[in-house]
Design a protein around this motif. Sequence first.
Motif: not given
Length: 400
Positions: A360-364, A367-371
């Motif tokens: 969550r932190r690193e991919l912010e 801007a790749v949506p993460l579920l």
Amino acid sequence: MKEPQTRCDPPPPLATALSYFHDVVASGQGERELLDFKGLVVGTACNFVPDELIWAVGGRTIRLCGGSAQGAEEGEKLLSRQICSVAASTAGLPRMEPELWERLDLLVIPAACDAKKKLAEVFSREKPVHVMDVPASKDSAPSQAYWLGEVQRLVERIERTAGQKITRVDLGRALKLSVRREALFRELLELRYRQANDGPLLTGEQFQFVAGASFADDPERYTERLAALVPALKEADAGGYRAVGADAPRVVLAGAPLIHPNFKLLEIVHKAGGVVVADSSCSATQCFYQHLGPRDWSMKEMIKALAEKSLLPCMCPCFGGPEDRLDRLRELVRASRAEGIIFHQLRTCPLFAAESELLRRELEPDAVPLLVVNTDYAASDIEYLRTRIEAFLESLKRRE
Ligand code: SF4
Ligand code: SF4
């Protein structure tokens, strides 16, 4: 959201090639064969175990990781309810498949996490168990040397159990089979990614069956079936076949491995109109992602190559230092042109829970949506998961 339309049924050669892998997994054919197999049968519990060592003494391996909800209920009686479903379901094996359990000559369990350590402890009351100590990191020279020692220790254990030495010729033959299998698997991955944007050639579930069949199948036959699948896919591609339309939202599936029959996430994504175009799962892409490249065919170099391939490319969150895992995920998103990531977190597993927060932190910034979905093997949360996954896929569609 509607289920995506398949443009047409798979052409017969592709349908035949795919149904082989489906049947191996769904029918338990591999497990049944082992009951009459005359050589050494070794149950393994993770990608860390180099199967080639067992093939070299004429033996067969079977992956013990469990995917059944009923098995998990049985296993929880031994390991408590504070254990992840995959470890619990594996612990349920003696009750669920007593004949197979009886047939196992040895179990090899890498102690990658506390659940695996406890699993080894419980199993060792009934069967010979060899525990491989997994180092805390894989990047330093001492860790790599330690792991090489663990692989050498496994060589000795297999030789003792089989009552024969692993010869250079036999190990070389096993490695050559493995190299061929990996080369075919990489071709498959390339086809999977290359066509993703255009409407993929394989659904996530089909790919999972192909990879999962390797857990119990005869390795030579499995390799020959891969060799038939690759040209069948190429031919289908040339004929314009696509498994799913190009409008289906494309996702990477990351996180804890999915083990048959627990394919509920794949089914929900498919029914919700999306498609899994890539994954970083130990039970799918990671099965043969590792490159096996001995510098020469001496015993020393072959064992070193096995140690390297089972350690260095491993994406397990049991290791500190997440940089290569983040890089791999970014690379998968790029290669498959995925629009989002679904992260599979198994309840009570601290490793994958911490990993999801890190992502969550690193991919912010990317801007790749993460579920992130936190689940187990029970069917009780299917509707809840469906609602969340449908909303996520809708949000990916709106971004286009
Ligand atoms: S996630 Fe880690 S412990 Fe689990 S199968 Fe993969 S490598 Fe093994
Ligand atoms: S899901 Fe987590 S706790 Fe369970 S076996 Fe894998 S790493 Fe261990």
